[in-house]
Scaffold this motif. Structure first.
Motif, PDB file in Angstrom:
ATOM      1  N   GLY A 129       0.770  -1.231   0.000  1.00 40.10           N
ATOM      2  CA  GLY A 129       0.000   0.000   0.000  1.00 40.10           C
ATOM      3  C   GLY A 129       0.804   1.285   0.000  1.00 40.10           C
ATOM      4  O   GLY A 129       0.656   2.118  -0.902  1.00 40.10           O
ATOM      5  N   PRO A 130       1.663   1.528   1.004  1.00 41.28           N
ATOM      6  CA  PRO A 130       2.403   2.800   1.036  1.00 41.28           C
ATOM      7  C   PRO A 130       3.276   2.971  -0.200  1.00 41.28           C
ATOM      8  O   PRO A 130       3.913   2.017  -0.645  1.00 41.28           O
ATOM      9  CB  PRO A 130       3.266   2.664   2.310  1.00 41.28           C
ATOM     10  N   ALA A 153      -1.392   7.254   1.424  1.00 43.79           N
ATOM     11  CA  ALA A 153      -1.612   6.872   2.818  1.00 43.79           C
ATOM     12  C   ALA A 153      -3.082   7.018   3.209  1.00 43.79           C
ATOM     13  O   ALA A 153      -3.567   6.305   4.100  1.00 43.79           O
ATOM     14  CB  ALA A 153      -0.736   7.718   3.738  1.00 43.79           C
ATOM     15  N   LEU A 154      -3.815   7.926   2.568  1.00 47.17           N
ATOM     16  CA  LEU A 154      -5.237   8.052   2.862  1.00 47.17           C
ATOM     17  C   LEU A 154      -5.968   6.749   2.583  1.00 47.17           C
ATOM     18  O   LEU A 154      -6.921   6.391   3.293  1.00 47.17           O
ATOM     19  CB  LEU A 154      -5.858   9.173   2.015  1.00 47.17           C
ATOM     20  N   GLY A 155      -5.533   6.057   1.540  1.00 47.25           N
ATOM     21  CA  GLY A 155      -6.195   4.809   1.181  1.00 47.25           C
ATOM     22  C   GLY A 155      -5.619   3.587   1.860  1.00 47.25           C
ATOM     23  O   GLY A 155      -6.344   2.646   2.189  1.00 47.25           O
ATOM     24  N   TYR A 156      -4.280   3.588   2.103  1.00 49.89           N
ATOM     25  CA  TYR A 156      -3.622   2.365   2.550  1.00 49.89           C
ATOM     26  C   TYR A 156      -2.893   2.492   3.879  1.00 49.89           C
ATOM     27  O   TYR A 156      -2.385   1.508   4.408  1.00 49.89           O
ATOM     28  CB  TYR A 156      -2.626   1.904   1.478  1.00 49.89           C
ATOM     29  N   PRO A 289     -11.074   9.852  -0.816  1.00 46.20           N
ATOM     30  CA  PRO A 289      -9.995   9.681  -1.799  1.00 46.20           C
ATOM     31  C   PRO A 289      -8.903   8.748  -1.277  1.00 46.20           C
ATOM     32  O   PRO A 289      -8.713   8.625  -0.060  1.00 46.20           O
ATOM     33  CB  PRO A 289      -9.458  11.101  -1.971  1.00 46.20           C
ATOM     34  N   THR A 290      -8.180   8.114  -2.201  1.00 47.17           N
ATOM     35  CA  THR A 290      -6.991   7.352  -1.810  1.00 47.17           C
ATOM     36  C   THR A 290      -5.768   8.245  -1.764  1.00 47.17           C
ATOM     37  O   THR A 290      -4.752   7.878  -1.176  1.00 47.17           O
ATOM     38  CB  THR A 290      -6.730   6.185  -2.786  1.00 47.17           C
ATOM     39  N   PRO A 416       6.523  24.892  -1.671  1.00 51.36           N
ATOM     40  CA  PRO A 416       5.857  23.837  -0.909  1.00 51.36           C
ATOM     41  C   PRO A 416       5.064  22.895  -1.814  1.00 51.36           C
ATOM     42  O   PRO A 416       4.587  23.274  -2.883  1.00 51.36           O
ATOM     43  CB  PRO A 416       4.929  24.614   0.028  1.00 51.36           C
ATOM     44  N   TYR A 417       4.911  21.677  -1.369  1.00 48.59           N
ATOM     45  CA  TYR A 417       4.093  20.658  -2.023  1.00 48.59           C
ATOM     46  C   TYR A 417       3.855  19.584  -0.971  1.00 48.59           C
ATOM     47  O   TYR A 417       4.349  19.699   0.154  1.00 48.59           O
ATOM     48  CB  TYR A 417       4.813  20.079  -3.253  1.00 48.59           C
ATOM     49  N   GLY A 418       3.121  18.560  -1.292  1.00 48.25           N
ATOM     50  CA  GLY A 418       3.016  17.485  -0.314  1.00 48.25           C
ATOM     51  C   GLY A 418       1.674  16.818  -0.227  1.00 48.25           C
ATOM     52  O   GLY A 418       0.797  16.986  -1.082  1.00 48.25           O
ATOM     53  N   HIS A 419       1.527  16.038   0.847  1.00 47.60           N
ATOM     54  CA  HIS A 419       0.345  15.212   1.077  1.00 47.60           C
ATOM     55  C   HIS A 419      -0.676  16.029   1.875  1.00 47.60           C
ATOM     56  O   HIS A 419      -0.889  15.787   3.064  1.00 47.60           O
ATOM     57  CB  HIS A 419       0.731  13.951   1.844  1.00 47.60           C
ATOM     58  N   LEU A 420      -1.296  16.985   1.235  1.00 50.77           N
ATOM     59  CA  LEU A 420      -2.166  17.899   1.973  1.00 50.77           C
ATOM     60  C   LEU A 420      -3.343  17.173   2.597  1.00 50.77           C
ATOM     61  O   LEU A 420      -3.857  17.591   3.644  1.00 50.77           O
ATOM     62  CB  LEU A 420      -2.652  19.025   1.063  1.00 50.77           C
ATOM     63  N   GLY A 421      -3.793  16.090   1.979  1.00 49.20           N
ATOM     64  CA  GLY A 421      -4.892  15.328   2.565  1.00 49.20           C
ATOM     65  C   GLY A 421      -4.542  14.721   3.905  1.00 49.20           C
ATOM     66  O   GLY A 421      -5.420  14.422   4.717  1.00 49.20           O
ATOM     67  N   ASP A 422      -3.249  14.534   4.154  1.00 49.51           N
ATOM     68  CA  ASP A 422      -2.777  14.027   5.442  1.00 49.51           C
ATOM     69  C   ASP A 422      -2.253  15.146   6.329  1.00 49.51           C
ATOM     70  O   ASP A 422      -1.787  14.891   7.435  1.00 49.51           O
ATOM     71  CB  ASP A 422      -1.638  13.016   5.219  1.00 49.51           C
ATOM     72  N   GLY A 423      -2.285  16.376   5.811  1.00 48.92           N
ATOM     73  CA  GLY A 423      -1.748  17.496   6.579  1.00 48.92           C
ATOM     74  C   GLY A 423      -0.241  17.586   6.562  1.00 48.92           C
ATOM     75  O   GLY A 423       0.355  18.309   7.357  1.00 48.92           O
TER      76      GLY A 423
END
Length: 945
Positions: A129-130, A153-156, A289-290, A416-423
């Motif tokens: 997953g990751p 990571a949101l999905g898995y 979302p995943t 900046p960029y990144g996994h905004l759904g995970d904060g």
């Protein structure tokens, strides 16, 4: 720490550990990872099995030598470097041991590359997953070390959510095996005393363990103490994941696999700024979302500036974007979720992509983020150090705005960029580390940034770990009791502090051992201009941020970098390893000057393919750096024999052209051939191409009366390889260009690009040669006459290297006017290619063609002509003088075996092997007996049908 490296090696060898490296090149290559820090190891051990790991631990324990476990070295926080022994698991302990489709699990060694596991799971319709952006080269052991997450990571979930059990060694050499029983409860075998001690420690700190940890999913900083709580079943697996190699050395893992959904839709949402994009995250998360990734226009501008406007597919209106993945087995349901998301998103503009081939280049921008962000908007180098903070997703928009304000307050700039759904926000900043007071400013910013993230209830690290960059800051995030708890846990496992010291517990100062801050200015007059780095060789070699894309095999996707690493799998033979050794010349003492053995050892197997110049997201050009090193090392000194023979090949070819038949007979005479090869520094297994009995220039002069003068003029650049060894190619070029409505011309005098002088570091001579060539070409360029190159490496020189050596307006005009045949024909109004319907082409683009000009124009032309094309990636392995020189034959063949030789063995008899490069055709003929054709030969043949 007692003893020296020789004593250590002796003891390790007697204990059965064989692959031990203590030479300066390897120690310099392993002195840093993808972080800011430089810590030189005493030795590097590449263990072959668990027994060698146990033996290494025993020897190091006896000598008091620290141990740091390392995977691919893509750690950005500085948690994969150390002063003692670095254990590199990626070289030998890299196998997928088992895939159990029924239980959806896999058992892997610590050095298994993430992509290798995915390939093993794919036939079962499963995946791990990751998926970090470094998935093409990061190892599972490394992911376990810092509890990596990735975009899905949101999905898995995180790595810790997907690891079932571990096999590890404690510093005392005791094996610890963790897992789960048939009811899913945590189990542990071995290390009983450690387990008993931990139970007592946790019982004494239950309130802290329950209140300060696992407050939101991306709280990665510190030890994952929550897993030791009684209600969690005292899960040692969960504790070890993310412990950054400070508690035990993991050698094997059992991981959970997941089924890939049938459909993935990419929804791109455009917003006016990054903070507003962050504000939309809570709404986005409501649609399950995943992945929910954020990128900013600042990164897009870097990509288009470096690779051209076509490098980024069209995006919705906006200055910042969320890339949201909606996945599921029911396409209709996924489409409906995507539709509802778009309606609720509040975006300025949206795009929904269902075709994975269309989505792939968009995701690739995000994957290359760490490298692309290596230059800040200010144009200065951008550094890691505060690249991984996370806050609860509900607060990410406000955090982003406050973070931007903090950056401005400190006089810095960032992308900046990144996994905004995970904060989780990734960013690199232009800390002035190379200037007086720079480390102090670095420290001040990190302290203020830590205070900011703590105010938002966040974590110093969201997936990279704390390492050397953030461990000192943990007391800002945790109470004194929690810090004492960390110390007690560390003491239970490793009382003497031998496992990855300086990280997490009793940390080194965050501004100690900063590599760039140690850099010395280069006072030597440089031969190349280094325009992209302001003339600063220091900045050029420090472009490498260590993301390690050069360790990935991207040849199946048409990539080239890095052929020598794929052949030897030695870190010093990667682009990153070479950059690190060059940095050591500026930052350290293992390679004190241009002539240092470590420098030449690291550069010896560099093919000068230039693959890194296009494929490395940071824009490293190792071919240029190698040329500079050879120039500085041998200027005014006796050179290797091959520099005089191969490095001055155009000169000898001109002499041979006066008596070509005699030259060919002499080179075919056994005794003379052997002697000539030896004196030339050429491997005796190499064939010597025959000189043409009539050069192209001779033919062109004698046939002038047969050609029409009508048509638009083009100037054919007649390179030495084509003129003296393959004149038929230039003749066919004349035919093709004439048929397309052009009137080919050539210069009155011979003109050379100086390539062979450049690749052997004879840069003063190359500058003189190119200066004369510019004199011959600039008038045509000034008139707007296209200059058409036939040999890709020579065309590449005129397009790129020329401006590094001859910095004049005339040179810039020549560079701008230089085109490939495919580029010229693509821009020709009303030109239609001759039909290649039914023709199958196996194409080997020359490395310099790929890196400098790009092969897209050729691919489009062949498609337009109706050909079926199989494009090969990688390098042919000959690479000009490289594969011909003594000492390089074996690696040259190994490189050819990556793509070229298997493709030639598999091609049908009627398939056309297309190779514009003289080296590529020579290698194919030499090793496989397969002749190659240039594009103009293929087109000319079609015209005659």
């Amino acid at each position: 720490m007692t003893g020296n490296s020789d004593d250590l090696v002796g003891r390790l060898n007697r204990a059965g550990v064989g692959d031990v490296l203590i030479d300066a090149a390897h120690r310099a290559a392993y002195a840093t990872d993808a972080s800011l820090y430089r810590v030189v190891p005493l030795a590097v051990v590449r263990p072959r099995d668990d027994d060698e790991v146990a033996a290494t631990l025993e020897v190091c324990r006896a000598l008091g030598v620290p141990i740091t476990a390392r995977g691919a070295g893509t750690s950005i926080a500085g948690n994969a470097i150390g002063r003692g022994v670095v254990l590199d698991f990626s070289r030998h302990m890299d196998r997928v041991l088992d895939v159990d489709a029924a239980s959806r699990t896999a058992r892997v060694q610590a050095g298994t590359v993430h992509a290798t596991l995915q390939a093993a799971a794919r036939p079962h319709a499963l995946r791990f997953g990751p998926d970090p952006s470094s998935h093409t080269r990061c190892t599972i052991g490394g992911m376990i070390g810092n509890n990596a997450c990735g975009s899905r990571a949101l999905g898995y979930g995180r790595t810790s959510d997907n690891v079932i059990g571990l096999s590890a060694f404690t510093i005392d050499g005791e094996r610890l095996v963790t897992g789960r029983d048939e009811k899913g409860r945590p189990t542990a075998e071995g290390a009983k005393a450690i387990a008993a001690s931990l139970e007592g420690i946790v019982r004494a700190n239950l309130a802290v363990a329950r209140t300060e940890f696992a407050t939101f999913p991306r709280q990665v900083s510190g030890y994952a103490v929550e897993h030791l709580l009684p209600e969690r079943g005292f899960d040692l697996t969960g504790l070890l994941v993310g412990s950054e190699g400070t508690l035990a050395v993991v050698t094997e893992a059992t991981v959970r696999l997941v089924a890939d959904p049938e459909h993935r839709l990419l929804v791109v949402l455009g917003y006016p700024d990054f903070g507003t994009a962050g504000d939309a995250v809570p709404t986005v998360l409501g649609f399950g979302p995943t992945a929910c990734e954020g990128i900013d226009s600042r990164i897009i501008e870097v990509v288009t500036g470096r690779r051209g406007p076509d490098a980024v597919p069209p995006l919705p209106d906006g200055r910042s974007w969320l890339f949201v993945e909606i996945a599921g087995d029911d396409l209709g349901e996924a489409r409906e979720r995507a539709r509802l998301l778009v309606a609720a998103s509040g975006a300025l503009d949206t795009l929904v992509v269902e075709d994975p081939a269309v989505a792939a280049p968009l995701w690739r921008i995000r994957e290359d983020g760490a490298g692309l962000a290596g230059r800040a908007p200010s144009g200065r180098p951008a550094h890691a150090g505060w690249e991984d903070a996370a806050v609860p997703p509900a607060r990410i928009g406000d955090y982003l705005r406050d973070f931007d304000a903090l950056v401005d307050q400190h006089g810095l700039s960032a992308m900046p960029y990144g996994h905004l759904g995970d904060g989780c926000v990734h960013v690199r900043l232009d800390f002035p580390l190379d200037r007086p007071g720079g480390p102090g400013k670095f420290r001040a910013f990190l302290q203020d940034a830590a205070d900011l993230v703590v105010r938002y209830g966040g974590s110093l690290s969201g997936e990279h770990g704390d390492g050397r960059a953030r461990s000192e800051l943990l007391p800002k995030m945790y109470s004194a009791q929690a810090i004492d708890l960390f110390r007690a846990i560390k003491g239970a496992f490793d009382a003497d502090g031998l496992l990855n010291p300086g990280v997490l517990v009793d940390p080194d100062p965050l501004d100690a051992d900063v590599r760039v801050a140690q850099a010395r200015p280069v006072h030597t007059k440089l031969a190349l201009a280094y325009h992209a780095d302001g003339g600063d060789f220091n900045q050029a070699v420090h472009r490498c941020t260590g993301v390690g894309k050069c360790r990935a095999d991207t040849t199946a996707l048409g990539g080239v970098m890095c052929p020598s690493f794929l052949a030897t799998r030695a870190e010093k033979d990667s682009t990153r390893g070479r950059a690190r050794v060059l940095q050591e010349m500026l930052d350290g003492d293992l390679a004190p000057d241009w002539r240092a053995p470590a420098i030449h050892d690291a550069l010896d197997l560099c093919l000068s393919c230039k693959g890194c110049a296009s494929d490395c997201p940071t824009g490293i050009d190792m071919a240029a750096y190698k040329a500079e090193v050879l120039h500085q090392s041998y200027r005014g000194r006796l050179r290797p024999r091959a520099h005089y023979s191969l490095g001055r090949l155009p000169r000898w070819s001109r002499l041979a052209s006066r008596v070509p038949r005699l030259a060919n007979r002499l080179m075919a005479t056994p005794g003379l051939r052997t002697l000539a090869l030896f004196l030339a520094g050429v491997d005796r297994r190499r064939a010597i191409p025959a000189f043409a009995t009539k050069t192209f220039r001779q033919w062109f002069r004698t046939t002038a009366g047969r050609r029409t003068a009508t048509g638009k003029p083009v100037l054919l650049f007649v390179d030495s390889f084509t003129d003296h060894f393959a004149p038929q190619i230039a003749r066919d070029a004349v035919e093709v260009l004439t048929a397309a409505g052009y009137a080919p011309q050539i210069t009155g005098a011979e003109a050379c690009c100086g390539l062979t002088w450049i690749s052997t570091g004879q840069l003063d001579a190359a500058r003189r040669i190119l200066g004369r060539t510019v004199d011959h070409l600039h008038e045509a360029a000034g008139r707007g006459t296209p200059i058409v190159g036939l040999e890709p490496s020579c065309t590449g020189v005129l397009r790129s290297d020329l401006l590094e050596l001859v910095d004049t307006d005339e040179a810039r005009a020549v560079s701008k006017a230089t085109v490939t045949v495919a580029e010229l024909l693509a821009s020709t109004p009303d030109w239609t290619p001759p039909s290649l319907e039914g023709v199958t082409v196996v194409a080997q683009p020359h490395c310099h063609h790929h890196a400098v000009m790009g092969w897209d124009a050729d691919a489009r032309l062949l498609k337009r002509a109706g050909a079926t094309v199989r494009r090969l990636g990688g390098c042919c392995g000959l690479a000009g003088n490289f594969g011909v020189e003594r000492g390089h034959y074996e690696v040259s063949v190994q490189v050819a075996e990556q793509q070229l030789l298997p493709a030639l063995a598999a091609k049908a008899p009627d398939d056309v092997f297309l190779a514009d490069g003289f080296s590529c055709r020579t290698q194919a003929d030499d090793l496989a007996g397969v002749p190659g054709q240039h594009l103009v030969q293929l087109l000319a043949s079609a015209l005659r049908r």
